[in-house]
Design an enzyme around this catalytic site. Structure first.
Site, PDB file in Angstrom:
ATOM      1  CB  CYS A 118      -0.704   0.133   1.330  1.00  0.00           C
ATOM      2  SG  CYS A 118      -1.848  -1.278   1.664  1.00  0.00           S
ATOM      3  CG  ASN A 172       3.100  -0.950   2.780  1.00  0.00           C
ATOM      4  OD1 ASN A 172       2.410  -1.756   2.533  1.00  0.00           O
ATOM      5  ND2 ASN A 172       4.395  -0.423   2.581  1.00  0.00           N
ATOM      6  N   GLY A 173       1.688  -3.156   4.970  1.00  0.00           N
ATOM      7  CA  GLY A 173       2.350  -4.491   5.276  1.00  0.00           C
ATOM      8  C   GLY A 173       1.493  -5.386   5.827  1.00  0.00           C
ATOM      9  CD  GLU A 190       7.280 -17.317 -17.586  1.00  0.00           C
ATOM     10  OE1 GLU A 190       6.443 -17.760 -18.118  1.00  0.00           O
ATOM     11  OE2 GLU A 190       7.290 -15.961 -16.845  1.00  0.00           O
ATOM     12  CE  LYS A 196       7.758 -12.924 -19.092  1.00  0.00           C
ATOM     13  NZ  LYS A 196       6.674 -13.561 -18.055  1.00  0.00           N
ATOM     14  CD  GLU A 233       5.339 -11.374 -21.888  1.00  0.00           C
ATOM     15  OE1 GLU A 233       5.572 -11.951 -20.848  1.00  0.00           O
ATOM     16  OE2 GLU A 233       4.057 -11.167 -21.968  1.00  0.00           O
ATOM     17  CG  HIS A 251      11.706 -36.614 -30.431  1.00  0.00           C
ATOM     18  ND1 HIS A 251      11.475 -37.929 -30.867  1.00  0.00           N
ATOM     19  CD2 HIS A 251      12.272 -36.722 -29.278  1.00  0.00           C
ATOM     20  CE1 HIS A 251      12.050 -38.752 -30.090  1.00  0.00           C
ATOM     21  NE2 HIS A 251      12.546 -38.189 -29.036  1.00  0.00           N
ATOM     22  CE  LYS A 273       0.357  -7.452 -14.975  1.00  0.00           C
ATOM     23  NZ  LYS A 273       1.708  -8.437 -15.091  1.00  0.00           N
TER      24      LYS A 273
HETATM   25  O1  M6R Z   1      -3.493 -12.499 -14.793  1.00  0.00           O
HETATM   26  P1  M6R Z   1      -3.337 -13.844 -15.226  1.00  0.00           P
HETATM   27  O2  M6R Z   1      -2.121 -14.643 -14.532  1.00  0.00           O
HETATM   28  O3  M6R Z   1      -4.477 -14.905 -15.382  1.00  0.00           O
HETATM   29  O4  M6R Z   1      -2.789 -13.635 -16.583  1.00  0.00           O
HETATM   30  C1  M6R Z   1      -2.392 -14.638 -17.659  1.00  0.00           C
HETATM   31  C2  M6R Z   1      -1.665 -14.338 -18.605  1.00  0.00           C
HETATM   32  O5  M6R Z   1      -2.556 -13.419 -19.427  1.00  0.00           O
HETATM   33  C3  M6R Z   1      -0.212 -13.685 -18.240  1.00  0.00           C
HETATM   34  O6  M6R Z   1       0.418 -14.477 -17.479  1.00  0.00           O
HETATM   35  C4  M6R Z   1       0.477 -13.276 -19.620  1.00  0.00           C
HETATM   36  O7  M6R Z   1       1.091 -14.398 -20.203  1.00  0.00           O
HETATM   37  C5  M6R Z   1       1.971 -12.426 -19.152  1.00  0.00           C
HETATM   38  N1  M6R Z   1       1.770 -11.347 -20.036  1.00  0.00           N
HETATM   39  C6  M6R Z   1       2.995 -13.383 -19.196  1.00  0.00           C
HETATM   40  O8  M6R Z   1       4.189 -12.450 -18.952  1.00  0.00           O
END
Ligand code: M6R
Length: 613
Positions: A2, A102-103, A484, A488, A491, A507, A608
């Site tokens: 917060c 906050n915490g 992952e 990263k 994206e 394969h 997001k």
């Molecule tokens: O809010 P969520 O964790 O449900 O979102 C899922 C994905 O949309 C999210 O993880 C997306 O892949 C991110 N941009 C990855 O960095």
């Protein structure tokens, strides 16, 4: 997480507080509130929603005669849903003192019970309100205000930045810090406090950072510093040279980098209140999770999208080590349109940072409709997925602003570690004491990995940011980390990257390898037999002149001359591998995207929170 602000001085108090809150909104934005003096009494205004909603209320109210000192708060809910009652400030029974916090107060439940027995009346569901009543109680028992404040602080367990104004000492602000940030801003005939520097910058650049276990008392003329036992301390002010934009990001160039660096503290927050080191147990009692919740469970489904889906894959490896129940992992967009065998013997676990992802929510609804028990692992309190799940385990990562998820992922993985330890006790009747003892060291270990590897990762990025493709390989629990790492990179840098199980290389993907196609390989001694197998895959790539960036266990020297870059991760527990290996990959993606000049915090075409199919 917060945001708190405070002001004592001659300026009109509300504009100072509102300006500070606007600059702290990145720390939390489900509700906001202010408290100040009005005709000698404490006056509070709070509101569900954003700071501008609160501001509208304030300017509509023409009867106010606000005077400093005053405090403000913008909330990221942890205890109690985001509504007006749970918004800060909170008060004692007689409204003589106001608290913003906050915490997380870990022992609030026990303290609240004791205080209720002593006759205190609580109106919110927050952990914060307990602080106000505790101070009130000590004053009632005969301590002076300062001693009551200190005694209350010493009673609190957890993490807190706490600020108080009170009619008992109406010219001052009391503030304390333990594991949650507080910065004091020094002015001429006025003083300020805030959770973070951006809130102070419009008013002063001269600041003092409180350390854990320190208290400050602010008046117009001076600021005095003490420890929690009331011993006076000398503190030296510093001058801040950051501009506003970089201050909001804590001095980092991007939110993503800030959030990568926040991960040790996000892990620490997620552990708070859940580790019983004395008994060697994981405690989910506050979340209402009991042994009975798991009785009769015959099948477990882990379902999510994107990065959260990768955390589910990690979760499968962790849970399968401790329980015999079959576990299925699904992408939510697939799960909702297949015919999963769901019934009342099913446990459906949804993972989501935002708690609003459309496919994950639809899958959750499907599971509930078919009678499954549901559990959400989520970061956003009060989000739709949390409201619709039977049980919720909150990751305490704090707001994640960067579109690319980082700290949400590592805290989700940590939640699976905790859940697997909890289930180990239930199903194997064995207390997993050793790993539980190691858990408090995990944040520190991650910090060391970040500090040690980041400079060399920057150098590596300079060599490879021109590549058009990347392959990421891993096995076992590091396979989802390969996925992952690739996600990263693609994206935020728009470079094509693929994650693969290293055993699948022969394969198909091996056909791609040539001297311009770098492969990131993840391996660790803790993986046992598959460690050597992954290293053999590295040899196969080398034989085809493929460049290799290897992440492996410290001491694995035999590959030093055979790869283009080697990064060492300290030998650790199997369960910690995903966290320690993924963070360097986040940094690698960041540095490559940075060199390519990409809009890292807001990558093209991405949102997001994906609230539509
Ligand atoms: O809010 P969520 O964790 O449900 O979102 C899922 C994905 O949309 C999210 O993880 C997306 O892949 C991110 N941009 C990855 O960095």
């Amino acid at each position: 997480m917060c945001g708190i602000v405070g002001y004592v001085g001659k300026r009109p108090v509300l504009p100072v507080l509102l300006e500070g809150l606007r600059r702290l909104e990145y720390r939390g934005y489900d509700s906001a509130g202010v408290v100040f003096f009005d005709k000698g009494r404490l006056r509070v205004l709070k509101r569900k929603g954003r700071v501008y909603d609160l501001e509208e209320d304030i300017y509509r109210n023409s009867t106010l005669e606000p005077k400093a000192p005053g405090l403000g708060h913008t909330r990221w809910a942890t205890h109690g849903e985001p509504n007006e009652i749970n918004a800060h400030p909170h008060f004692d029974c007689k409204t003589t003192l106001a608290i913003v916090h906050n915490g997380i107060i870990e022992n609030f439940y026990e303290l609240k019970k004791e205080l209720i027995i002593k006759g205190h009346k609580f109106i919110s569901d927050t952990d914060t309100e307990v602080i106000a009543h505790l101070i009130e109680e000590y004053v009632k028992e005969g301590l002076n205000l300062f001693q009551a404040f200190l005694t209350a602080l010493r009673k609190l367990k957890g993490a807190f930045a706490v600020a108080m104004i009170t009619t008992m000492d109406p010219e001052k602000i009391y503030v304390a810090r333990f594991q949650s940030p507080v910065v004091v801003g020094l002015g001429e005939g006025e003083n300020f406090l805030a959770s973070d520097i951006p809130a102070l910058l419009p008013f002063t650049k001269k600041v003092v950072f409180l350390e854990d276990g320190e208290v400050a008392i602010l008046s117009q003329e001076e600021v005095k510093y003490f420890d929690f036992h009331g011993r006076e301390l000398k503190k030296t002010p510093q001058i801040i040279t950051w501009d506003l934009a970089s201050a909001e990001k804590g001095g980092f160039s991007h939110f993503m980098l800030k959030e990568i660096y926040e991960q040790p503290s996000a892990l620490q927050q997620t552990l708070l209140g859940r580790l019983d080191l004395e008994k060697g147990k994981i405690d989910f009692s506050r979340e209402g999770l009991t042994q009975e919740f798991f009785s009769g469970i015959k099948r477990i489904f882990l379902v999510a999208c994107g990065t959260s889906y990768h955390a589910c894959l990690v979760g499968k490896y962790l849970l399968e080590r401790v329980i015999d129940i079959p576990i299925e992992v699904d992408l939510a967009s697939e799960f909702r349109y297949r015919n999963p065998r769901l019934d009342n013997g099913s446990l459906f676990i949804a993972l989501s940072q935002s708690g609003e992802t459309a496919d994950t929510l639809a899958s959750l609804r499907l599971a509930k409709e078919k009678g499954a028990r549901t559990l959400a692992i989520c970061n956003v309190l009060g989000s739709t997925i949390t409201r619709e799940s039977h049980i919720v385990l909150y990751t305490q990562a704090g707001p994640e602003i960067s579109v690319a998820s980082t700290k949400a992922f590592t805290t989700q993985v940590l939640m699976f570690i905790l859940l697997s330890l909890y289930l180990q006790e239930i199903y194997q009747r064995e207390e997993p004491k050793e790993l539980i003892k190691m858990l408090p060291r995990l944040p520190g270990l991650l910090n060391k990995v970040i500090e040690k590897l980041h400079p060399k990762i920057k150098e590596c990025a300079k060599n490879w940011y021109g590549a058009s493709n990347f392959l990421y390989l891993g096995r076992n629990i590091l396979y989802p980390i390969a996925l992952e790492g690739a996600l990263k990179l693609k994206e935020i840098s728009y470079i094509h990257a693929e994650g693969y199980a290293a055993g699948e290389m022969k394969h198909g993907p091996i056909a791609l390898i040539d001297e311009n196609f770098p492969t990131v390989i993840l391996s660790a001694k803790e993986l046992g037999i598959v460690h050597e197998k992954t290293l053999s895959n590295a040899e196969e790539i080398r034989a085809r002149r493929g460049p290799i960036i290897l992440f492996t266990t410290e001491g694995e020297r035999k590959f030093e001359d055979k790869v283009n870059y080697i990064f060492y991760i300290p030998e650790t527990s199997y369960a910690f591998l995903p966290i320690l290996y993924v963070v360097p990959l986040q940094l690698l993606a960041f540095e490559i995207a940075y060199l390519k000049g990409c809009d890292i915090d807001k990558p093209r075409n991405l949102a997001k929170s994906v609230t539509v199919e």
